[in-house]
Scaffold this motif. Structure first.
Motif, short mmCIF file in Angstrom:
data_model
loop_
_atom_site.label_atom_id
_atom_site.label_comp_id
_atom_site.label_asym_id
_atom_site.label_seq_id
_atom_site.Cartn_x
_atom_site.Cartn_y
_atom_site.Cartn_z
N PHE A 1 0.83 -1.20 0.00
CA PHE A 1 0.00 0.00 0.00
C PHE A 1 0.86 1.26 0.00
CE2 PHE A 1 -2.91 2.96 2.38
CZ PHE A 1 -3.82 3.11 1.36
N LEU A 2 1.89 1.28 0.85
CA LEU A 2 2.77 2.46 0.92
C LEU A 2 3.57 2.64 -0.37
CD1 LEU A 2 4.11 2.23 4.59
CD2 LEU A 2 2.38 3.79 3.69
N ILE A 3 4.07 1.54 -0.93
CA ILE A 3 4.82 1.64 -2.18
C ILE A 3 3.95 2.23 -3.29
CG2 ILE A 3 5.79 0.25 -4.06
CD1 ILE A 3 7.14 -1.48 -2.06
N THR A 4 2.72 1.76 -3.38
CA THR A 4 1.83 2.24 -4.44
C THR A 4 1.50 3.72 -4.24
OG1 THR A 4 0.86 0.03 -4.46
CG2 THR A 4 -0.28 1.72 -5.70
N LEU A 5 1.21 4.12 -3.01
CA LEU A 5 0.91 5.53 -2.74
C LEU A 5 2.11 6.41 -3.07
CD1 LEU A 5 -1.08 5.47 0.63
CD2 LEU A 5 -1.97 5.86 -1.67
N ASN A 6 3.29 5.98 -2.66
CA ASN A 6 4.49 6.79 -2.89
C ASN A 6 4.80 6.95 -4.37
OD1 ASN A 6 4.66 6.84 -0.12
ND2 ASN A 6 6.33 5.37 0.00
N ILE A 7 4.67 5.87 -5.14
CA ILE A 7 5.02 5.93 -6.56
C ILE A 7 3.96 6.67 -7.36
CG2 ILE A 7 5.41 4.52 -8.63
CD1 ILE A 7 6.78 2.49 -6.92
N LEU A 8 2.68 6.45 -7.03
CA LEU A 8 1.62 7.17 -7.74
C LEU A 8 1.72 8.67 -7.50
CD1 LEU A 8 -1.55 4.91 -7.22
CD2 LEU A 8 -0.20 5.23 -9.29
N GLY A 9 2.25 9.07 -6.35
CA GLY A 9 2.39 10.49 -6.06
C GLY A 9 3.44 11.18 -6.92
N LEU A 10 4.28 10.41 -7.63
CA LEU A 10 5.28 11.00 -8.51
C LEU A 10 4.73 11.32 -9.89
CD1 LEU A 10 8.33 8.74 -7.60
CD2 LEU A 10 7.93 11.10 -6.89
N LEU A 11 3.53 10.86 -10.19
CA LEU A 11 2.92 11.17 -11.49
C LEU A 11 2.47 12.63 -11.52
CD1 LEU A 11 0.75 7.97 -12.00
CD2 LEU A 11 2.98 8.48 -13.00
N PRO A 12 2.44 13.25 -12.69
CA PRO A 12 1.99 14.66 -12.78
C PRO A 12 0.53 14.81 -12.38
CG PRO A 12 3.19 14.01 -14.76
CD PRO A 12 2.96 12.75 -13.98
N TYR A 13 0.22 15.93 -11.76
CA TYR A 13 -1.14 16.28 -11.36
C TYR A 13 -1.73 15.26 -10.39
CZ TYR A 13 -0.56 19.31 -15.39
OH TYR A 13 -0.08 20.23 -16.28
N THR A 14 -0.91 14.73 -9.54
CA THR A 14 -1.38 13.79 -8.53
C THR A 14 -1.03 14.33 -7.14
OG1 THR A 14 0.68 12.52 -8.69
CG2 THR A 14 -1.20 11.76 -10.01
N PHE A 15 -1.53 13.64 -6.15
CA PHE A 15 -1.31 14.03 -4.76
C PHE A 15 -0.78 12.82 -4.01
CE2 PHE A 15 -3.21 14.00 -0.45
CZ PHE A 15 -2.43 15.02 0.10
N THR A 16 0.23 13.04 -3.17
CA THR A 16 0.84 11.96 -2.40
C THR A 16 0.31 12.00 -0.97
OG1 THR A 16 2.84 12.30 -3.71
CG2 THR A 16 3.01 10.84 -1.82
N PRO A 17 -0.57 11.09 -0.60
CA PRO A 17 -1.12 11.13 0.77
C PRO A 17 -0.05 10.92 1.84
CG PRO A 17 -2.49 9.76 -0.66
CD PRO A 17 -1.23 10.06 -1.42
N THR A 18 1.02 10.17 1.51
CA THR A 18 2.04 9.88 2.52
C THR A 18 2.96 11.06 2.81
OG1 THR A 18 3.22 8.79 0.70
CG2 THR A 18 2.10 7.38 2.28
#
Length: 227
Positions: A79-96
């Protein structure tokens, strides 16, 4: 108007709905589900191999009582890996990058390990507060220090994850802003800056995976002390 660099860490709201809820539920949709077939495809095989290797590496030093946490901690790391990596995409938000969310992960799990230790082996758990062979005058001081170090563990978990991700995102935004400003003025320097930005992005992907692994690894070490 130039926005603050820290605006990227604000939780976005759309139609009065915090989008952090969507960000927390989306990762589970992205993982492929297991099938009833005898042979899985390459993606499912790779995913199963990764999960098995991680679980074996984390829980091999633990006793059988600690193996009950395998599903929980493995799911948390994915879960943490997915949140962290998805947050690197443009126009996204990193909850962590939110300390409150990381503390919501760290405090209950750390507290659960302490409660397990106090319930199953109270003498050994309390003995960690006073190392063997301590001189008598230093006993009160060491007990206070060890107690503070015990209660600071969840804060260290949450702050470490938040600080590393926040620093990486800020550095990426600073270099991207410099590349955008230098493009019409000094194209050659801007090209070098863009290459540096790409390398930093790759590094940040590695940091996102490593920080999730370290978070779960430290929780397993706290669990090892109390089982």
């Amino acid at each position: 108007m130039t926005l603050s660099f820290f605006d990227q860490f604000m939780s976005p709201i759309f139609l009065g709905i915090p989008l952090i809820i969507l960000a927390l539920t989306l990762p589970w949709i992205l993982f492929p589900k297991a099938t009833t077939r005898w042979l899985n495809n390459r993606l499912l095989t790779l995913q199963g191999w990764f999960i098995n290797r991680f679980t074996q590496q984390i829980f091999q030093p633990l006793s059988l009582n600690g193996h009950k946490w395998a599903v929980l901690l493995t799911s948390l790391m994915l879960f943490l890996i997915t949140l962290n990596i998805l947050g690197l995409l443009p126009y996204t938000f990193t909850p962590t990058t939110q300390l409150s969310l990381n503390m919501a992960f760290a405090v209950p799990l750390w507290l659960a390990t302490v409660i397990i230790g106090v319930r199953n082996q109270p003498t050994r758990t309390l003995a960690h507060l006073l190392p063997e062979g301590t001189p008598t005058p230093l006993i009160p001081i060491l007990i206070i220090i060890e107690t503070i170090s015990l209660f600071i563990r969840p804060f260290a978990l949450g702050v470490r994850l938040t600080a590393n991700l926040t620093a990486g995102h800020l550095l990426i935004q600073l270099i991207a802003t410099a590349a955008f400003v230098l493009l019409p003025l000094m194209p050659a320097i801007s090209l070098i800056t863009i290459i540096l930005l790409l390398l930093l992005t790759l590094l940040e992907v590695a940091v996102a995976m490593i920080q999730a692994y370290v978070f779960v690894l430290l929780l397993s070490l706290y669990l090892q002390e109390n089982i």
